[in-house]
Write a protein that holds these residues in place. Structure first.
Motif, PDB file in Angstrom:
ATOM      1  N   ASN A 140      45.298 -26.066   2.299  1.00 29.50           N
ATOM      2  CA  ASN A 140      46.480 -25.272   1.983  1.00 29.50           C
ATOM      3  C   ASN A 140      47.199 -25.954   0.822  1.00 29.50           C
ATOM      4  O   ASN A 140      47.393 -27.176   0.839  1.00 29.50           O
ATOM      5  CB  ASN A 140      47.425 -25.180   3.181  1.00 29.50           C
ATOM      6  CG  ASN A 140      46.956 -24.180   4.200  1.00 29.50           C
ATOM      7  OD1 ASN A 140      46.413 -23.132   3.853  1.00 29.50           O
ATOM      8  ND2 ASN A 140      47.154 -24.487   5.476  1.00 29.50           N
ATOM      9  N   VAL A 141      47.584 -25.162  -0.162  1.00 27.78           N
ATOM     10  CA  VAL A 141      48.251 -25.690  -1.355  1.00 27.78           C
ATOM     11  C   VAL A 141      49.744 -25.377  -1.259  1.00 27.78           C
ATOM     12  O   VAL A 141      50.135 -24.272  -0.914  1.00 27.78           O
ATOM     13  CB  VAL A 141      47.648 -25.078  -2.638  1.00 27.78           C
ATOM     14  CG1 VAL A 141      48.372 -25.575  -3.876  1.00 27.78           C
ATOM     15  CG2 VAL A 141      46.152 -25.403  -2.727  1.00 27.78           C
ATOM     16  N   TYR A 142      50.543 -26.380  -1.589  1.00 28.74           N
ATOM     17  CA  TYR A 142      51.998 -26.260  -1.560  1.00 28.74           C
ATOM     18  C   TYR A 142      52.573 -26.626  -2.928  1.00 28.74           C
ATOM     19  O   TYR A 142      52.049 -27.508  -3.613  1.00 28.74           O
ATOM     20  CB  TYR A 142      52.607 -27.219  -0.530  1.00 28.74           C
ATOM     21  CG  TYR A 142      52.204 -26.929   0.886  1.00 28.74           C
ATOM     22  CD1 TYR A 142      53.007 -26.149   1.715  1.00 28.74           C
ATOM     23  CD2 TYR A 142      51.018 -27.427   1.419  1.00 28.74           C
ATOM     24  CE1 TYR A 142      52.640 -25.873   3.023  1.00 28.74           C
ATOM     25  CE2 TYR A 142      50.645 -27.155   2.722  1.00 28.74           C
ATOM     26  CZ  TYR A 142      51.456 -26.386   3.516  1.00 28.74           C
ATOM     27  OH  TYR A 142      51.086 -26.114   4.802  1.00 28.74           O
ATOM     28  N   SER A 143      53.663 -25.959  -3.287  1.00 35.08           N
ATOM     29  CA  SER A 143      54.450 -26.399  -4.438  1.00 35.08           C
ATOM     30  C   SER A 143      55.752 -26.953  -3.874  1.00 35.08           C
ATOM     31  O   SER A 143      56.162 -26.607  -2.762  1.00 35.08           O
ATOM     32  CB  SER A 143      54.726 -25.237  -5.397  1.00 35.08           C
ATOM     33  OG  SER A 143      55.516 -24.259  -4.764  1.00 35.08           O
ATOM     34  N   ALA A 144      56.397 -27.825  -4.630  1.00 37.15           N
ATOM     35  CA  ALA A 144      57.651 -28.434  -4.186  1.00 37.15           C
ATOM     36  C   ALA A 144      58.404 -28.942  -5.407  1.00 37.15           C
ATOM     37  O   ALA A 144      57.852 -29.028  -6.512  1.00 37.15           O
ATOM     38  CB  ALA A 144      57.363 -29.580  -3.219  1.00 37.15           C
ATOM     39  N   CYS A 145      59.655 -29.300  -5.185  1.00 36.39           N
ATOM     40  CA  CYS A 145      60.472 -29.901  -6.244  1.00 36.39           C
ATOM     41  C   CYS A 145      60.758 -31.352  -5.893  1.00 36.39           C
ATOM     42  O   CYS A 145      61.178 -31.660  -4.772  1.00 36.39           O
ATOM     43  CB  CYS A 145      61.803 -29.169  -6.385  1.00 36.39           C
ATOM     44  SG  CYS A 145      61.670 -27.581  -7.173  1.00 36.39           S
ATOM     45  N   LEU A 146      60.504 -32.214  -6.857  1.00 37.39           N
ATOM     46  CA  LEU A 146      60.910 -33.608  -6.733  1.00 37.39           C
ATOM     47  C   LEU A 146      62.321 -33.698  -7.296  1.00 37.39           C
ATOM     48  O   LEU A 146      62.566 -33.303  -8.437  1.00 37.39           O
ATOM     49  CB  LEU A 146      59.965 -34.509  -7.527  1.00 37.39           C
ATOM     50  CG  LEU A 146      58.552 -34.604  -6.969  1.00 37.39           C
ATOM     51  CD1 LEU A 146      57.590 -35.118  -8.026  1.00 37.39           C
ATOM     52  CD2 LEU A 146      58.532 -35.495  -5.739  1.00 37.39           C
ATOM     53  N   LEU A 147      63.241 -34.192  -6.500  1.00 32.11           N
ATOM     54  CA  LEU A 147      64.631 -34.326  -6.905  1.00 32.11           C
ATOM     55  C   LEU A 147      64.860 -35.762  -7.374  1.00 32.11           C
ATOM     56  O   LEU A 147      64.605 -36.709  -6.631  1.00 32.11           O
ATOM     57  CB  LEU A 147      65.538 -33.974  -5.718  1.00 32.11           C
ATOM     58  CG  LEU A 147      67.030 -34.012  -5.916  1.00 32.11           C
ATOM     59  CD1 LEU A 147      67.460 -33.122  -7.075  1.00 32.11           C
ATOM     60  CD2 LEU A 147      67.729 -33.591  -4.631  1.00 32.11           C
ATOM     61  N   ILE A 148      65.319 -35.880  -8.618  1.00 34.05           N
ATOM     62  CA  ILE A 148      65.501 -37.187  -9.254  1.00 34.05           C
ATOM     63  C   ILE A 148      66.972 -37.339  -9.636  1.00 34.05           C
ATOM     64  O   ILE A 148      67.537 -36.459 -10.287  1.00 34.05           O
ATOM     65  CB  ILE A 148      64.642 -37.289 -10.548  1.00 34.05           C
ATOM     66  CG1 ILE A 148      63.186 -36.891 -10.296  1.00 34.05           C
ATOM     67  CG2 ILE A 148      64.781 -38.654 -11.194  1.00 34.05           C
ATOM     68  CD1 ILE A 148      62.392 -37.813  -9.436  1.00 34.05           C
ATOM     69  N   ASN A 149      67.594 -38.454  -9.245  1.00 38.10           N
ATOM     70  CA  ASN A 149      68.964 -38.664  -9.686  1.00 38.10           C
ATOM     71  C   ASN A 149      68.993 -39.550 -10.929  1.00 38.10           C
ATOM     72  O   ASN A 149      68.202 -40.473 -11.077  1.00 38.10           O
ATOM     73  CB  ASN A 149      69.863 -39.202  -8.564  1.00 38.10           C
ATOM     74  CG  ASN A 149      69.452 -40.545  -8.031  1.00 38.10           C
ATOM     75  OD1 ASN A 149      68.278 -40.822  -7.887  1.00 38.10           O
ATOM     76  ND2 ASN A 149      70.419 -41.372  -7.720  1.00 38.10           N
ATOM     77  N   HIS A 150      69.886 -39.202 -11.846  1.00 37.80           N
ATOM     78  CA  HIS A 150      70.049 -39.906 -13.119  1.00 37.80           C
ATOM     79  C   HIS A 150      71.345 -40.708 -13.023  1.00 37.80           C
ATOM     80  O   HIS A 150      72.433 -40.146 -13.070  1.00 37.80           O
ATOM     81  CB  HIS A 150      70.101 -38.890 -14.258  1.00 37.80           C
ATOM     82  CG  HIS A 150      70.023 -39.490 -15.616  1.00 37.80           C
ATOM     83  ND1 HIS A 150      70.172 -38.735 -16.750  1.00 37.80           N
ATOM     84  CD2 HIS A 150      69.801 -40.754 -16.044  1.00 37.80           C
ATOM     85  CE1 HIS A 150      70.056 -39.514 -17.803  1.00 37.80           C
ATOM     86  NE2 HIS A 150      69.833 -40.739 -17.392  1.00 37.80           N
ATOM     87  N   THR A 151      71.211 -42.015 -12.883  1.00 43.16           N
ATOM     88  CA  THR A 151      72.373 -42.862 -12.654  1.00 43.16           C
ATOM     89  C   THR A 151      73.201 -43.049 -13.919  1.00 43.16           C
ATOM     90  O   THR A 151      72.743 -42.785 -15.028  1.00 43.16           O
ATOM     91  CB  THR A 151      71.941 -44.255 -12.154  1.00 43.16           C
ATOM     92  OG1 THR A 151      71.210 -44.914 -13.191  1.00 43.16           O
ATOM     93  CG2 THR A 151      71.090 -44.161 -10.900  1.00 43.16           C
ATOM     94  N   LYS A 152      74.413 -43.536 -13.723  1.00 43.62           N
ATOM     95  CA  LYS A 152      75.283 -43.838 -14.867  1.00 43.62           C
ATOM     96  C   LYS A 152      74.655 -44.884 -15.785  1.00 43.62           C
ATOM     97  O   LYS A 152      74.910 -44.898 -16.978  1.00 43.62           O
ATOM     98  CB  LYS A 152      76.651 -44.316 -14.377  1.00 43.62           C
ATOM     99  CG  LYS A 152      77.510 -43.200 -13.854  1.00 43.62           C
ATOM    100  CD  LYS A 152      78.895 -43.702 -13.494  1.00 43.62           C
ATOM    101  CE  LYS A 152      79.767 -42.534 -13.073  1.00 43.62           C
ATOM    102  NZ  LYS A 152      81.127 -42.962 -12.760  1.00 43.62           N
ATOM    103  N   SER A 153      73.809 -45.746 -15.230  1.00 40.36           N
ATOM    104  CA  SER A 153      73.149 -46.774 -16.036  1.00 40.36           C
ATOM    105  C   SER A 153      71.971 -46.211 -16.837  1.00 40.36           C
ATOM    106  O   SER A 153      71.371 -46.910 -17.636  1.00 40.36           O
ATOM    107  CB  SER A 153      72.671 -47.927 -15.158  1.00 40.36           C
ATOM    108  OG  SER A 153      71.611 -47.504 -14.326  1.00 40.36           O
TER     109      SER A 153
END
Length: 176
Positions: A140-153
């Protein structure tokens, strides 16, 4: 013998991380603490997304967020099982990520860890299909979103895997 995590391509040339096994088997009661413990081995990894050359860090907060996010708490059945098992391919899923999108941070609680906003990347993975505890050779094939946070640094940190959807297309055939 430990099986290797492979990257395959579908008929359209899109990459898919093929997971060799289902290691978290129970659809009704996923042991999210076991998933969190499993993810600890990735802390400190630095992964480059091939399409964008973005450098993504896997920090110490990732396993807890993966286990305890609002998104995870609302998952049921096969989607909970898919997220739990996607843990084994998270590094390769980052490598093949595509379709980078930006969203401004809107929550005060994330002002430090996502001071420069959020990025969403699309990724895909495949889980083997079993029949009577035996792999059928299909996936079974799934798609998904990787959530990445962009820090102040300016650093990018993997935060969670969300929006998992099973693709309605024909299941992936046996990978050689």
């Amino acid at each position: 013998m430990k099986q290797e995590i492979l990257i395959a391509q579908d008929d359209l040339g899109r990459k898919i991380v093929v997971l060799p096994d289902v290691i978290f088997k129970n659809k009704k009661n996923i042991d999210w603490y076991a998933v969190e413990k499993y993810l600890h081995k990735y802390i400190g990894n630095i992964v480059t997304i091939t399409e964008t050359n973005d450098i993504i860090y896997i920090g110490s907060t990732f396993p807890d967020e993966y286990k305890g996010s609002k998104y995870t708490k609302h998952l049921k059945g096969s989607y909970a099982k898919a997220k739990a098992n996607a843990a084994q391919g998270i590094v390769k899923m980052l490598e093949i990520a595509t379709d980078k999108r930006f969203r401004k941070n809107r929550k005060q609680k994330h002002s430090q860890n996502a001071g420069n906003g959020w990025y969403y990347y699309t990724t895909r993975f495949a889980l083997p299909i079993y029949e009577n505890e035996i792999k059928t050779g299909n996936y079974n094939v799934y798609s998904a979103c990787l959530l990445i946070n962009h820090t102040k640094s300016g650093k990018l940190y993997l935060y969670d895997l969300v929006d998992i959807k099973r693709e309605a297309s024909t299941p992936l055939k046996t990978i050689k």
